[in-house]
Structure formats: structure tokens, C-alpha cells
Scaffold this motif. Structure first.
Motif, PDB file in Angstrom:
ATOM      1  N   PHE A 378       0.844  -1.192   0.000  1.00 32.34           N
ATOM      2  CA  PHE A 378       0.000   0.000   0.000  1.00 32.34           C
ATOM      3  C   PHE A 378       0.880   1.241   0.000  1.00 32.34           C
ATOM      4  N   GLU A 379       0.593   2.162  -0.900  1.00 33.32           N
ATOM      5  CA  GLU A 379       1.338   3.416  -0.968  1.00 33.32           C
ATOM      6  C   GLU A 379       0.369   4.590  -0.861  1.00 33.32           C
ATOM      7  N   ASP A 380       0.810   5.625  -0.174  1.00 36.17           N
ATOM      8  CA  ASP A 380       0.014   6.831  -0.032  1.00 36.17           C
ATOM      9  C   ASP A 380       0.243   7.720  -1.251  1.00 36.17           C
ATOM     10  N   ARG A 381      -0.723   7.714  -2.167  1.00 33.10           N
ATOM     11  CA  ARG A 381      -0.603   8.511  -3.382  1.00 33.10           C
ATOM     12  C   ARG A 381      -1.617   9.657  -3.422  1.00 33.10           C
ATOM     13  N   GLY A 382      -2.215   9.947  -2.283  1.00 33.91           N
ATOM     14  CA  GLY A 382      -3.194  11.026  -2.239  1.00 33.91           C
ATOM     15  C   GLY A 382      -4.223  10.769  -1.170  1.00 33.91           C
ATOM     16  N   PRO A 383      -5.119  11.720  -0.957  1.00 33.16           N
ATOM     17  CA  PRO A 383      -6.067  11.626   0.160  1.00 33.16           C
ATOM     18  C   PRO A 383      -7.026  10.452   0.080  1.00 33.16           C
ATOM     19  N   ASP A 384      -7.281   9.921  -1.113  1.00 34.95           N
ATOM     20  CA  ASP A 384      -8.224   8.812  -1.259  1.00 34.95           C
ATOM     21  C   ASP A 384      -7.528   7.474  -1.486  1.00 34.95           C
ATOM     22  N   SER A 385      -6.224   7.409  -1.250  1.00 35.95           N
ATOM     23  CA  SER A 385      -5.480   6.167  -1.519  1.00 35.95           C
ATOM     24  C   SER A 385      -6.024   5.003  -0.707  1.00 35.95           C
ATOM     25  N   ALA A 386      -6.266   5.216   0.588  1.00 38.53           N
ATOM     26  CA  ALA A 386      -6.754   4.131   1.445  1.00 38.53           C
ATOM     27  C   ALA A 386      -8.142   3.683   1.016  1.00 38.53           C
ATOM     28  N   LEU A 387      -8.998   4.639   0.670  1.00 41.98           N
ATOM     29  CA  LEU A 387     -10.353   4.296   0.238  1.00 41.98           C
ATOM     30  C   LEU A 387     -10.324   3.448  -1.025  1.00 41.98           C
ATOM     31  N   HIS A 388      -9.472   3.798  -1.978  1.00 42.57           N
ATOM     32  CA  HIS A 388      -9.389   3.018  -3.217  1.00 42.57           C
ATOM     33  C   HIS A 388      -8.759   1.648  -2.981  1.00 42.57           C
ATOM     34  N   PHE A 389      -7.861   1.562  -2.013  1.00 40.83           N
ATOM     35  CA  PHE A 389      -7.273   0.268  -1.691  1.00 40.83           C
ATOM     36  C   PHE A 389      -8.322  -0.652  -1.064  1.00 40.83           C
ATOM     37  N   LEU A 390      -9.124  -0.108  -0.178  1.00 34.93           N
ATOM     38  CA  LEU A 390     -10.073  -0.917   0.588  1.00 34.93           C
ATOM     39  C   LEU A 390     -11.355  -1.226  -0.173  1.00 34.93           C
ATOM     40  N   CYS A 391     -11.733  -0.369  -1.120  1.00 32.19           N
ATOM     41  CA  CYS A 391     -13.038  -0.495  -1.775  1.00 32.19           C
ATOM     42  C   CYS A 391     -12.903  -0.506  -3.296  1.00 32.19           C
ATOM     43  N   HIS A 392     -13.743  -1.274  -3.932  1.00 33.85           N
ATOM     44  CA  HIS A 392     -13.774  -1.317  -5.394  1.00 33.85           C
ATOM     45  C   HIS A 392     -14.141   0.060  -5.939  1.00 33.85           C
ATOM     46  N   HIS A 393     -13.286   0.580  -6.821  1.00 34.44           N
ATOM     47  CA  HIS A 393     -13.504   1.879  -7.457  1.00 34.44           C
ATOM     48  C   HIS A 393     -13.647   3.007  -6.435  1.00 34.44           C
ATOM     49  N   GLY A 394     -13.100   2.794  -5.230  1.00 32.05           N
ATOM     50  CA  GLY A 394     -13.193   3.819  -4.199  1.00 32.05           C
ATOM     51  C   GLY A 394     -14.592   4.032  -3.661  1.00 32.05           C
ATOM     52  N   ASP A 395     -15.485   3.079  -3.910  1.00 38.18           N
ATOM     53  CA  ASP A 395     -16.883   3.193  -3.482  1.00 38.18           C
ATOM     54  C   ASP A 395     -17.031   2.563  -2.095  1.00 38.18           C
ATOM     55  N   PRO A 396     -17.310   3.362  -1.058  1.00 35.67           N
ATOM     56  CA  PRO A 396     -17.387   2.803   0.299  1.00 35.67           C
ATOM     57  C   PRO A 396     -18.514   1.799   0.501  1.00 35.67           C
ATOM     58  N   SER A 397     -19.436   1.739  -0.442  1.00 39.00           N
ATOM     59  CA  SER A 397     -20.492   0.722  -0.335  1.00 39.00           C
ATOM     60  C   SER A 397     -20.050  -0.623  -0.916  1.00 39.00           C
ATOM     61  N   VAL A 430       8.893   1.998   7.366  1.00 35.35           N
ATOM     62  CA  VAL A 430       7.490   1.585   7.503  1.00 35.35           C
ATOM     63  C   VAL A 430       6.606   2.311   6.491  1.00 35.35           C
ATOM     64  N   ASP A 431       5.817   1.552   5.732  1.00 30.45           N
ATOM     65  CA  ASP A 431       4.823   2.144   4.846  1.00 30.45           C
ATOM     66  C   ASP A 431       3.554   2.478   5.654  1.00 30.45           C
ATOM     67  N   PRO A 432       2.748   3.435   5.198  1.00 35.44           N
ATOM     68  CA  PRO A 432       1.624   3.942   6.014  1.00 35.44           C
ATOM     69  C   PRO A 432       0.378   3.053   5.983  1.00 35.44           C
ATOM     70  N   ILE A 433       0.553   1.787   6.333  1.00 38.30           N
ATOM     71  CA  ILE A 433      -0.572   0.853   6.340  1.00 38.30           C
ATOM     72  C   ILE A 433      -1.591   1.232   7.421  1.00 38.30           C
ATOM     73  N   ASP A 434      -1.137   2.019   8.405  1.00 41.40           N
ATOM     74  CA  ASP A 434      -2.065   2.531   9.423  1.00 41.40           C
ATOM     75  C   ASP A 434      -3.235   3.265   8.774  1.00 41.40           C
ATOM     76  N   ASP A 435      -2.974   3.918   7.642  1.00 39.81           N
ATOM     77  CA  ASP A 435      -4.035   4.682   6.982  1.00 39.81           C
ATOM     78  C   ASP A 435      -5.233   3.800   6.634  1.00 39.81           C
ATOM     79  N   LEU A 436      -4.978   2.533   6.356  1.00 43.25           N
ATOM     80  CA  LEU A 436      -6.069   1.615   6.038  1.00 43.25           C
ATOM     81  C   LEU A 436      -6.982   1.422   7.241  1.00 43.25           C
ATOM     82  N   PHE A 437      -6.389   1.298   8.416  1.00 43.50           N
ATOM     83  CA  PHE A 437      -7.187   1.117   9.638  1.00 43.50           C
ATOM     84  C   PHE A 437      -7.954   2.390   9.974  1.00 43.50           C
ATOM     85  N   ILE A 438      -7.338   3.524   9.725  1.00 41.98           N
ATOM     86  CA  ILE A 438      -8.018   4.791   9.980  1.00 41.98           C
ATOM     87  C   ILE A 438      -9.196   4.961   9.026  1.00 41.98           C
ATOM     88  N   ALA A 439      -8.980   4.663   7.749  1.00 40.89           N
ATOM     89  CA  ALA A 439     -10.055   4.790   6.758  1.00 40.89           C
ATOM     90  C   ALA A 439     -11.175   3.796   7.016  1.00 40.89           C
TER      91      ALA A 439
END
Length: 596
Positions: A378-397, A430-439
Motif C-alpha cells: 500500500f502506498e500513499d498517493r493522495g487523500p483517497d489512496s486508502a479508500l481506493h485500496f479498501l473499496c472497489h472503485h473507491g466506493d465505500p459501499s 514503515v509504509d503507512p498501512i495505518d491509513d487503512l485502519f483509519i479509513a
């Protein structure tokens, strides 16, 4: 008439069993009975009539199903066309409708039958308190189909004070003919219910402060079956207008939950006690929160896709800088999750990608890991990086994962840095994998678990105040990022082993299997070959010794001492770690195999 007599005799209606009623053409009767048998929680079959039979002697003497319900629904071609107070006045004259002699009545158990027991156990029944019908919701959970019948599960919702959840479950599971124990507790969105204020049937029931939403399977599922199968003619009770039987709702002799359920919970608590031992004298007991292991295992048992992350580069002066605590526990959890049919993804740092891929490949080759799993970064490439990693097409649903697990993973401190227990900043490793837990906190349907043994691990932010106060260098090193569940252990690997064992226990528990399936599908004991596979994928001394040897061959060192040796956190594999694994296995297998 007889109906009025029985209603007067049963003014305290909680004292008598009640029934949902469905009336169908004869040619659909066998299919509907099979549908009931395959979905016993929503459709507990009390009685099937003969064609044209208006009485039901086993349930109520001198009854007449055409008049004994206060309001009936009439359906034509799968559409509700009217409600009537008597079926005697509804003329069956149209040729395509047939005659009453062609109709078969089904009497199905009703959850109103356990409301009296809830009240007697001290559990408030909010719909009764508020003078409303119970709330009923169409879910996104499909029933098991049979013949022409298939439809979504319908559930009732009763708010229950959190402190009384155990009592509510214990009371209702004793009455399977009134739908039995709940099929879901908590977040209604997990059932596909988006708005509790808008029930599909019944009335809105207000949830009081401190209440938890509890859902039971509902006989109104039968109405959904009528709507979906579109018979030329059908009748049902109107939701909330039940058929009252003559059968007293007497309590069974037992007042305890199922033995298997109690045993599984007690055994997982034993596992939690074992992993809480502190031979390294690090003071880890100060961070202990009871039943976090149980809660995490319960959540993971419901998951379908799990992402696991590990990696603590405490040895910043060595290459690689990683320690032997974390990867073994991560692999133990992964292999059990895989054997239970869940998807597993491992998340790692870019710098450690090749090394961890080699470890996974070797674990598969040696039979320690059931099969290969995807390894991603996981890499931090912008404010929505974690959302796009965790969700298909960045869609939280549309989350990709429904559970994230961090085990012995470097956790971000309050100042944004990452520290080992000596207080050395290792942020550059350390890569910012914490961002995934925060998101994940803001994405409905994703749950998180953190496993740690010092308080500076990802997820331990849940107990950060204790870490700051009670652990060495705590005010500096404490992880600031919480997980929903924080499992503390004398060594983090032990927490991973305990999660694997806990999942095994839950999946071999019939009560929990019913809960997982929402009471749908035929109930079967665990198949011998299935049990054999799950048992084979439990952690073992041989497997954990093998994976530790693999880590050594990759140059990974013991966390506390920095030794390149068969040890974790300064404790040698034999006898310390091997003894813990042996005891965890003995407790786990002893709970499912009484002669052990």
C-alpha cells in the motif's frame, strides 16, 4: 364463537403458542413444505393440513382456519389484492382459482411465542412497551430455494439492552418452533437493512439509549415466498394477526444455552488466558481487555475477505530489519481462514515485498500455509489512496475486505512517527498501512483487529492510555491508531495462534453455524473430511518450528535480543513457544474431542 372463546381464555396471549398461516394450492404444497424444511429458522413447520382441511386438531380443537384469524391477506398471481376478516366470505368461483378443497394450510411458528419468556427473564419487550406491532424487515439474505419457492429472509427486530443480550439469546434459543435464537445482533446494514425507521412490515419500534438491535428470523418470510412464486391464489395471515393455538407456551426443562455454544465460549476464554502469560515479564497484563479474542474471532467467522498485515523492523541496523514475531502468527491465521473458505490477502512494506514472497512460497512448499495468498503493498498517493485500496472503485459501499488484521505491525504514534520499544524512530522503514485502519473506521462493513505485546503495534491505539501510563517509554511509543478489537498476548505470535484456534472452535460449534447461516439451509453435522481439514490447518509445534527456521534462513532476528536463532522476543522456541502451542492445541481439541 370458538375463536372468541380462545382469545378470552388466552388474554395473556404470551401463555399460548401462536402461528403464522399460509394457504396454497395443492400442487404447490410439496414444494412449500420442502422450502420450510430447508429454512427452519424463519419457517418452523407446526402442521400441514390435508387438502381442503379447515381444522388443525394437533394445534387447536374445533378451530376453523377460515374465521379464526382477525385479518387475512388475499393474493392473486403473486399480488396482494385485498385483506378480509373471513375467508368464508371470499368466494372461490373463478375457474382458474380452483376450490377450497384444492387448498392446503401451513401453520408456522411465530416469534410472539417467546415474548412472554423474554419479559419473565427481565428483558424489556420494546414493541409491547410502546404499544406497537413488532418491526419486520426484508433482508438481502436469500433463503435456500426449493421447487418454485425462493425469496429473501424476513426478520423481526427487537431492541435489547446490551447487558441483557445473553439472557435474550438464552431464552429464545430454547424455543426453535418460535424461530429460536437470533440470526443477527448489531449492525442492520450487514443484513441489507438500510433504514430501521422504515420497516417493510409491522410498525416502527423506537430503540432506547443503551439498546442493541437484535434480529430473529420471521414467519413473514412465507409472504415473500408467495409474492415471488406468484400462485394464482393464496392466503396468509396479515402480519401481526396471528392464529392462536390451544397449546400452552410452557418452558422447556432446561434454562441454559446449548452446551456446544457455552463450551466454545469458555474454551476461547481459556485460550485468551494462556496467551496472556508473560514469561518475558514485559507487563503486558496491564493492557489486557477481556473477551477481545472472542469478539475478534466472532467477527472473523462472519468475514468473507480478510487482509492481514505484519512486519516490525525493530532491528534498524540490520538487513533485513524485521523480527521473528508476527509472520508465524499471520501465517497461522491465514491458513485457518483459507481452510474455512475465506479469501486472504497479505499486506506488506515495499522494502519487504520480495522477502515476504519468499517466506510465503516456502510456507506453502512445506505445508505450513494451506495455499498461496496474494501479497500486496500500500502506498500513499493522495487523500483517497486508502479508500481506493479498501473499496472497489473507491466506493465505500463496495469494500474489498470485511476484516483487517494487524499482528505485530509497527503502529503510528501520536507524533506521526513509528518507534520500537527502545524509543528509536523507525519511520523510514514503515509504509503507512495505518491509513487503512483509519479509513476503515468510516467504511461500513469493515472491522479491524490489532494483535500486540507492547502497545506500540498497529491497533493498540484502543488501549493507548494504558500504554502511555503503564508501559516503558509508553508516552512516546504508544500507537495512536485503534482497532475495533485489541488482542494482547505475551508474544504476538501467540495471539495469531489463538485466533486460528478460536475460529476452529466457532466453526465446529453447531449453534454458531446456525447463526452464520441465519438459520437457513438444512442442518448438518460437520462432515468428517471437513473437520479433518480444519484440524490439519491448526497451528502445531512442527509447523511453527518450520516457519521459524524459514525466517532464520532469511536473516530475520529475534525481537528482544537481535539473535539470529530459534527464538522469538528473546524466548527460545523450545521449551517456551512449543509449550504454549501444545497447550493451545490441547485446550482446542479437548473441547471438540472429549476423550482428549
Amino acid at each position: 364463537d370458538n375463536c372468541i372463546w380462545r382469545l378470552k381464555a388466552g388474554l395473556l396471549y404470551w401463555s399460548y403458542q401462536q402461528a403464522n398461516v399460509v394457504v396454497l394450492p395443492n400442487h404447490l404444497a410439496n414444494d412449500f413444505e420442502a422450502f420450510c424444511r430447508k429454512n427452519p429458522a424463519p419457517l418452523p413447520l407446526l402442521y400441514r393440513s390435508q387438502s381442503g382441511e379447515t381444522s388443525c386438531q394437533p394445534l387447536a380443537k374445533n378451530a376453523d382456519i377460515r374465521t379464526d384469524i382477525s385479518q387475512y391477506c388475499v393474493y392473486e398471481e403473486g399480488r396482494l389484492v385485498k385483506t378480509v376478516s373471513s375467508l368464508q366470505s371470499y368466494k372461490l368461483q373463478a375457474v382458474h382459482h380452483g376450490r377450497w378443497s384444492d387448498m392446503v394450510c401451513f401453520y408456522l411458528g411465530c416469534s410472539f411465542g417467546f415474548e412472554g419468556r423474554l419479559k419473565n427473564a427481565g428483558v424489556p419487550v420494546r414493541n409491547v412497551e410502546q404499544g406497537t406491532n413488532v418491526s419486520m424487515y426484508r433482508t438481502a439474505v436469500p433463503c435456500t430455494p426449493a421447487g418454485v419457492f425462493s425469496c429473501p429472509l424476513v426478520v423481526t427486530m427487537r431492541p435489547v439492552p446490551a447487558a441483557m443480550l445473553d439472557a435474550a439469546v438464552e431464552v429464545t434459543h430454547l424455543n426453535p418452533l418460535a424461530h429460536g435464537a437470533p440470526v443477527h445482533i448489531g449492525d442492520p446494514a450487514l443484513l441489507g437493512i438500510q433504514d430501521l425507521s422504515r420497516p417493510d412490515y409491522g410498525d416502527r419500534v423506537e430503540v432506547q439509549p443503551g439498546d442493541v438491535t437484535v434480529f430473529w428470523a420471521c414467519g413473514v418470510t412465507s409472504i415473500e415466498a408467495i409474492l415471488s412464486s406468484k400462485p394464482s391464489l393464496a392466503f396468509s395471515h396479515s402480519p401481526g394477526c396471528m392464529f392462536l393455538t390451544d397449546i400452552p407456551d410452557s418452558s422447556p426443562s432446561s434454562s441454559m444455552p446449548s452446551a456446544s455454544e457455552s463450551r466454545a465460549v469458555a474454551t476461547i476464554r481459556q485460550l485468551e488466558t494462556i496467551i496472556g502469560e508473560d514469561p518475558g515479564e514485559r507487563g503486558i497484563r496491564a493492557l489486557f481487555v477481556q473477551d477481545e479474542l472472542l469478539r475478534s474471532c466472532l467477527a472473523l467467522s462472519h468475514a468473507s475477505s480478510v487482509a492481514i498485515t505484519t512486519g516490525f523492523p525493530t532491528h534498524y541496523q540490520h538487513s533485513p530489519p524485521d523480527e521473528t514475531d508476527g509472520p508465524p502468527g499471520a501465517i497461522a491465521m491465514a491458513t485457518m481462514l483459507l481452510s474455512l473458505g475465506k479469501q486472504v490477502t497479505m499486506v506488506t512494506d515495499r522494502r519487504a515485498l520480495d522477502m515476504n514472497q519468499a517466506i510465503i512460497d516456502e510456507a506453502v512448499r512445506k505445508g505450513v500455509l494451506k495455499s498461496a495468498v496474494p501479497l500486496v503493498t500500500f502506498e500513499d498517493r493522495g487523500p483517497d489512496s486508502a479508500l481506493h485500496f479498501l473499496c472497489h472503485h473507491g466506493d465505500p459501499s463496495k469494500p474489498r475486505y470485511d476484516h483487517l488484521v494487524a499482528i505485530e505491525r509497527s503502529g503510528r504514534a501520536g507524533d506521526g512517527n513509528y518507534y520500537n520499544m527502545r524509543g528509536v524512530n523507525i519511520k523510514h522503514l514503515v509504509d503507512p498501512i495505518d491509513d487503512l485502519f483509519i479509513a476503515a473506521k468510516d467504511i461500513r462493513g469493515i472491522t479491524t483487529t490489532g494483535i500486540g505485546d507492547g502497545g506500540n503495534e498497529l491497533g493498540m491505539g484502543k488501549v493507548k492510555e494504558r500504554v502511555k501510563t503503564l508501559m516503558p517509554n509508553g508516552s512516546l511509543v504508544a500507537c495512536d491508531v485503534p482497532a475495533d478489537y485489541a488482542i494482547t498476548a505475551g508474544v504476538s505470535n501467540w495471539g495469531g495462534y489463538a485466533v486460528a484456534c478460536g475460529l476452529y472452535l466457532l466453526h465446529t460449534c453447531p449453534s454458531h453455524q446456525r447463526y452464520l447461516k441465519k438459520g437457513l439451509g438444512l442442518e448438518h453435522a460437520t462432515r468428517p473430511e471437513q473437520l479433518q481439514e480444519w484440524t490439519a490447518n491448526l497451528p502445531s509445534v512442527a509447523k511453527e518450528e518450520s516457519i521459524l527456521s524459514t525466517l532464520m534462513s532469511c536473516g530475520i532476528r529475534s525481537g528482544k535480543t537481535g539473535h539470529l536463532a530459534m527464538e522469538v522476543d528473546g524466548l527460545t522456541f523450545h521449551p517456551t513457544h512449543s509449550d504454549i502451542i501444545t497447550r493451545l492445541l490441547k485446550v482446542t481439541l479437548g473441547a471438540t474431542t472429549p476423550n482428549l
